[in-house]
Design a protein around this motif. Structure first.
Motif, mmCIF file in Angstrom:
data_model
loop_
_atom_site.group_PDB
_atom_site.id
_atom_site.type_symbol
_atom_site.label_atom_id
_atom_site.label_comp_id
_atom_site.label_asym_id
_atom_site.label_seq_id
_atom_site.Cartn_x
_atom_site.Cartn_y
_atom_site.Cartn_z
ATOM 1 N N PRO A 193 -5.809 14.493 6.462
ATOM 2 C CA PRO A 193 -5.879 13.556 7.586
ATOM 3 C C PRO A 193 -5.578 14.267 8.900
ATOM 4 N N ASN A 218 -1.982 4.550 0.713
ATOM 5 C CA ASN A 218 -1.809 4.493 2.169
ATOM 6 C C ASN A 218 -0.356 4.722 2.562
ATOM 7 N N PHE A 263 -11.265 18.141 -0.503
ATOM 8 C CA PHE A 263 -10.647 17.120 0.340
ATOM 9 C C PHE A 263 -10.465 17.656 1.744
ATOM 10 N N GLU A 297 -6.243 1.029 -8.700
ATOM 11 C CA GLU A 297 -6.591 0.995 -7.281
ATOM 12 C C GLU A 297 -7.808 1.879 -7.008
ATOM 13 N N ASP A 298 -8.700 1.409 -6.168
ATOM 14 C CA ASP A 298 -9.868 2.190 -5.759
ATOM 15 C C ASP A 298 -9.398 3.215 -4.733
ATOM 16 N N LEU A 299 -9.154 4.444 -5.205
ATOM 17 C CA LEU A 299 -8.476 5.426 -4.380
ATOM 18 C C LEU A 299 -9.457 6.261 -3.559
ATOM 19 N N ASN A 300 -9.041 6.576 -2.359
ATOM 20 C CA ASN A 300 -9.752 7.536 -1.516
ATOM 21 C C ASN A 300 -9.399 8.932 -2.014
ATOM 22 N N GLN A 301 -10.367 9.611 -2.626
ATOM 23 C CA GLN A 301 -10.086 10.897 -3.255
ATOM 24 C C GLN A 301 -9.618 11.940 -2.240
ATOM 25 N N ASP A 302 -10.180 11.899 -1.030
ATOM 26 C CA ASP A 302 -9.744 12.812 0.028
ATOM 27 C C ASP A 302 -8.240 12.688 0.240
ATOM 28 N N ASP A 303 -7.787 11.458 0.451
ATOM 29 C CA ASP A 303 -6.373 11.233 0.729
ATOM 30 C C ASP A 303 -5.509 11.537 -0.486
#
Length: 498
Positions: free
Chosen positions: A218, A49, A215, A144-150
């Motif tokens: 944002p 983040n 992906f 960390e459980d990562l947001n693959q898109d980000d």
């Protein structure tokens, strides 16, 4: 004089870390962090983040470094005789003087911030992006459980922004510095061509991320109009910029013949399929380059451009004229994109060569509303890049076909060029479109086009030296280009359209 000394990265970290706002460097700024402080601060909260926010801010910094307060955009446009302006703002009067004079690279020169702040803003951005690139693999391997898109959007955009630093330094300056995440103390300066090559390398890294991962960028990073920046669309964007850097880098016609045109064809083929237009909000996203070269009372269109539209109109202002009659053209864009003016407001003692009977009106909606889209990279520019590359490779019929299916015919209403056109005829048509269709759509396009075709007026700087303020900090000798200073045909134009 070329720089031979070592560039002390740590000793000037505060300078490379300045933000977009103009700063008095003669005063110690205790609020400006060092590179180590910034890196430590980011590492303390090295989460995805955090990197999403940091990269998003770098996108805005990249755009504003080219079109906000201090940058060479206005100077390059008037030096290319695409626009004209006798006012002293932004270095326009000095750099467009006739005969041309050398660039004043003194730190005391009132317009030295036009190059200095551009330089420092780009390298400040690069410093932040290096932090992301240095730690991205660690982040990927974290628990960390990562947001693959980000995650992959961050990685692809980080390489893109690094490319924007290197590419724009390579286009504008005679040399620069390749500052990588592992760079600690010293780095040698490299030539503009090496800066361009490194920009392309980083764009290829961004493209590789796009090829291997799905992906979506944002939405808050870049307010593009009528499209979503998925990995597929972002690959197109990165490819177009790679074609732009390669095509616009040459300092003269000889260098232009030696461009890697195979790569330009490849990148342009993979490039954008619609305009990359950015929605302005007059707060975070704005464009002073367009503002001051469009707004009534400021810049006008140079008579050289009007002469291209109407050969019966003189390319330079007649010495005995106070006004000129309205021009006529077979090109419909004279009426749609330009506004006739029956009088001049420029001061004659500053040179009537600044006079013009036209202003650019295509973006009048922007300078009245301030919250409309502005093109940063037109699909037509990408098409012309491909056509140019094909022409240099000898595929003239396909190049002519690309030109004829574009704005020359669709907006201009001009007669298509022959399918059997010569290389000179094809390149002339491309030159015409870059000067007419692409006005104010990207920093320096017309300057780069004139430069690589040996058309800048004699004595015009072909590129700027490292800013004098930076040289002073590094205890290096000052140097400059232009007039008759430097290497003819490399550092300054020794030919010219007039």
């Amino acid at each position: 004089m070329k720089i031979k000394n070592i560039y002390k990265i740590l000793s000037v970290s505060a300078i490379l870390m300045v933000g977009c706002e103009k700063m008095d460097l003669d005063v110690t700024n205790t609020n400006t962090p060092s590179r180590d402080q910034v890196e430590q601060g980011v590492n303390d909260v090295a989460t995805l983040n955090n990197y999403v926010g940091l990269v998003g801010g770098s996108v805005n910094t990249w755009y504003l470094s080219m079109y906000s307060n201090d940058n060479p955009s206005w100077m390059m446009n008037v030096m290319a005789d695409n626009s004209t302006c006798s006012w002293g703002n932004f270095g326009m009067r000095d750099t467009s003087s006739e005969p041309r004079v050398s660039w004043n690279n003194s730190p005391q020169y009132s317009n030295e911030t036009m190059t200095r702040n551009f330089w420092t803003n780009l390298y400040s951005n690069n410093t932040q992006i290096n932090i992301v690139i240095k730690n991205i693999e660690t982040l990927k391997n974290s628990s960390e459980d990562l947001n693959q898109d980000d995650l992959y959007a961050v990685e692809a955009m980080a390489y893109f922004i690094k490319a924007m630093t290197y590419g724009n330094i390579g286009l504008v300056f005679d040399q620069g510095y390749i500052v990588e995440p592992e760079t600690d103390v010293n780095v040698e300066p490299v030539s503009y061509s090496e800066m361009i090559n490194e920009a392309v390398v980083n764009l290829e890294k961004a493209i590789e991320v796009c090829d291997n991962h799905d992906f979506t960028m944002p939405s808050g990073w870049l307010p593009v109009v009528d499209q979503t920046l998925t990995n597929i669309e972002f690959k197109k964007m990165a490819s177009s910029y790679a074609a732009r850097f390669l095509s616009y880098a040459p300092r003269n016609a000889e260098e232009n013949e030696n461009v890697n045109w195979d790569k330009v064809v490849q990148f342009a083929t993979d490039g954008i399929s619609q305009d990359l237009s950015i929605l302005m909000d007059d707060v975070t996203w704005y464009n002073f380059y367009v503002t001051y070269l469009v707004y009534n009372g400021w810049g006008r269109i140079d008579m050289r451009v009007i002469n291209m539209l109407d050969p019966n109109t003189p390319a330079t202002w007649p010495e005995d004229a106070t006004s000129l009659p309205e021009s006529t053209s077979d090109d419909a864009r004279l009426l749609s994109d330009f506004e006739y003016l029956s009088s001049n407001n420029f001061r004659p003692e500053r040179g009537i060569y600044h006079y013009s009977s036209y202003r650019y009106a295509r973006y009048d909606e922007y300078v009245s509303e301030w919250t409309t889209p502005l093109p940063e990279f037109m699909v037509e520019e990408n098409r012309l890049l491909k056509a140019e590359a094909l022409a240099h490779k000898g595929n003239l019929s396909e190049a002519a076909s690309i030109i004829n299916s574009g704005t020359r015919v669709t907006r201009g209403g001009l007669t298509p060029i022959s399918s059997g056109a010569t290389k000179e005829e094809v390149l002339n048509a491309i030159h015409y479109e870059r000067n007419i269709e692409l006005i104010l759509t990207g920093q320096g396009i017309q300057f780069y086009e004139m430069r690589k075709n040996d058309l800048l007026q004699k004595g015009t700087v072909n590129h700027f030296p490292v800013p004098g303020q930076q040289l002073d900090v590094l205890l290096l000798p000052n140097y400059t280009f232009g007039g008759s200073i430097g290497i003819p045909g490399i550092d300054y134009s020794d030919k010219g359209w007039k």
